[in-house]
Design a protein around this motif. Structure first.
Motif, PDB file in Angstrom:
ATOM      1  N   SER A  26       0.899  -1.165  -0.163  1.00  0.00           N
ATOM      2  CA  SER A  26      -0.036   0.159  -0.076  1.00  0.00           C
ATOM      3  C   SER A  26       0.761   1.195   0.054  1.00  0.00           C
ATOM      4  O   SER A  26       0.430   2.196  -0.520  1.00  0.00           O
ATOM      5  CB  SER A  26      -0.958   0.036   1.397  1.00  0.00           C
ATOM      6  N   LYS A  27       1.989   1.200   0.838  1.00  0.00           N
ATOM      7  CA  LYS A  27       3.061   2.563   0.729  1.00  0.00           C
ATOM      8  C   LYS A  27       3.465   2.514  -0.654  1.00  0.00           C
ATOM      9  O   LYS A  27       3.643   3.846  -1.213  1.00  0.00           O
ATOM     10  CB  LYS A  27       4.142   2.203   1.633  1.00  0.00           C
TER      11      LYS A  27
ATOM     12  N   LYS B 139       2.289   1.561  -3.422  1.00  0.00           N
ATOM     13  CA  LYS B 139       1.368   1.824  -4.535  1.00  0.00           C
ATOM     14  C   LYS B 139       1.122   3.474  -4.511  1.00  0.00           C
ATOM     15  O   LYS B 139       0.798   4.263  -5.310  1.00  0.00           O
ATOM     16  CB  LYS B 139      -0.036   1.444  -4.329  1.00  0.00           C
ATOM     17  N   SER B 140       0.918   3.956  -3.234  1.00  0.00           N
ATOM     18  CA  SER B 140       0.748   5.639  -2.931  1.00  0.00           C
ATOM     19  C   SER B 140       2.038   6.217  -3.309  1.00  0.00           C
ATOM     20  O   SER B 140       1.925   7.472  -3.765  1.00  0.00           O
ATOM     21  CB  SER B 140       0.463   5.726  -1.410  1.00  0.00           C
ATOM     22  N   ARG B 141       3.198   5.618  -3.214  1.00  0.00           N
ATOM     23  CA  ARG B 141       4.431   6.093  -3.622  1.00  0.00           C
ATOM     24  C   ARG B 141       4.494   6.519  -5.193  1.00  0.00           C
ATOM     25  O   ARG B 141       4.660   7.491  -5.824  1.00  0.00           O
ATOM     26  CB  ARG B 141       5.642   5.621  -3.361  1.00  0.00           C
TER      27      ARG B 141
ATOM     28  N   HIS C 152       1.801   6.025  -7.371  1.00  0.00           N
ATOM     29  CA  HIS C 152       0.594   6.762  -7.941  1.00  0.00           C
ATOM     30  C   HIS C 152       0.092   7.713  -6.899  1.00  0.00           C
ATOM     31  O   HIS C 152      -1.005   7.480  -6.257  1.00  0.00           O
ATOM     32  CB  HIS C 152      -0.230   5.896  -8.364  1.00  0.00           C
ATOM     33  N   PRO C 153       0.794   8.830  -6.434  1.00  0.00           N
ATOM     34  CA  PRO C 153       0.228   9.827  -5.580  1.00  0.00           C
ATOM     35  C   PRO C 153      -1.089  10.326  -6.078  1.00  0.00           C
ATOM     36  O   PRO C 153      -1.358  10.555  -6.906  1.00  0.00           O
ATOM     37  CB  PRO C 153       1.457  10.851  -5.544  1.00  0.00           C
ATOM     38  N   GLN C 154      -1.842  10.434  -4.907  1.00  0.00           N
ATOM     39  CA  GLN C 154      -3.122  11.311  -5.012  1.00  0.00           C
ATOM     40  C   GLN C 154      -2.976  12.696  -4.607  1.00  0.00           C
ATOM     41  O   GLN C 154      -2.667  13.030  -3.484  1.00  0.00           O
ATOM     42  CB  GLN C 154      -4.175  10.520  -3.945  1.00  0.00           C
TER      43      GLN C 154
END
Length: 144
Positions: free
Chosen positions: A52-53, A55-57, A59-61
């Motif tokens: 999850s970290k 993925k957020s790195r 593809h930042p929201q």
């Protein structure tokens, strides 16, 4: 990306995070090695957290309208609250349109207020005649 458990020759289990891109399998990171099933489960959970970290790195929201969006949400909620308390919007809107049409057709020559309300009710809310009488009674609060 996914978490994979790999059995080792020594009897331990390695927990790795891997991904498959264009048919090529690639191990991204080894989370850890454990022998006990409880330790393996905790490593698997750590692997999911890492995914999850990552993925957020990757593809930042972006929150481009943070404060403005919150203000819009508050305004929408206020509008919903106000509109839920107003009950005559539909009735008044139909009256504004149908009064003008009623007069242009020439029905205003008939000097009968009940007839005007009955025609508008039948056009705005096409129901049975009995239901129209009930509607007129509740909408205009008068008895025929």
């Amino acid at each position: 990306m996914f978490v994979k458990r790999k059995k080792n020759r020594s009897g331990t289990t390695s927990v790795v995070v891997a991904e498959k891109t264009k048919g090529i399998y690639k191990e991204l990171i080894t989370i850890g090695v454990a022998k006990d099933s409880n330790e393996i489960d905790s490593l698997v959970n750590a692997g999911h957290e890492w995914i999850s970290k990552e993925k957020s790195r990757r593809h930042p929201q972006l929150d481009l309208y943070g404060e403005e969006r919150e203000a819009c949400d508050r305004e929408r909620e206020e509008v919903r609250r106000v509109l839920s308390n107003v009950s005559n919007i539909l009735l008044n809107g139909c009256d504004l349109i149908l009064d003008r049409t009623f007069d242009r057709i020439g029905f205003n020559r008939i000097d009968d207020d009940v007839f005007r309300k009955l025609v508008k009710a039948r056009l705005a809310y096409p129901t049975s005649k009995a239901a129209t009488v009930e509607y007129l009674y509740t909408a205009y609060l008068f008895v025929l």
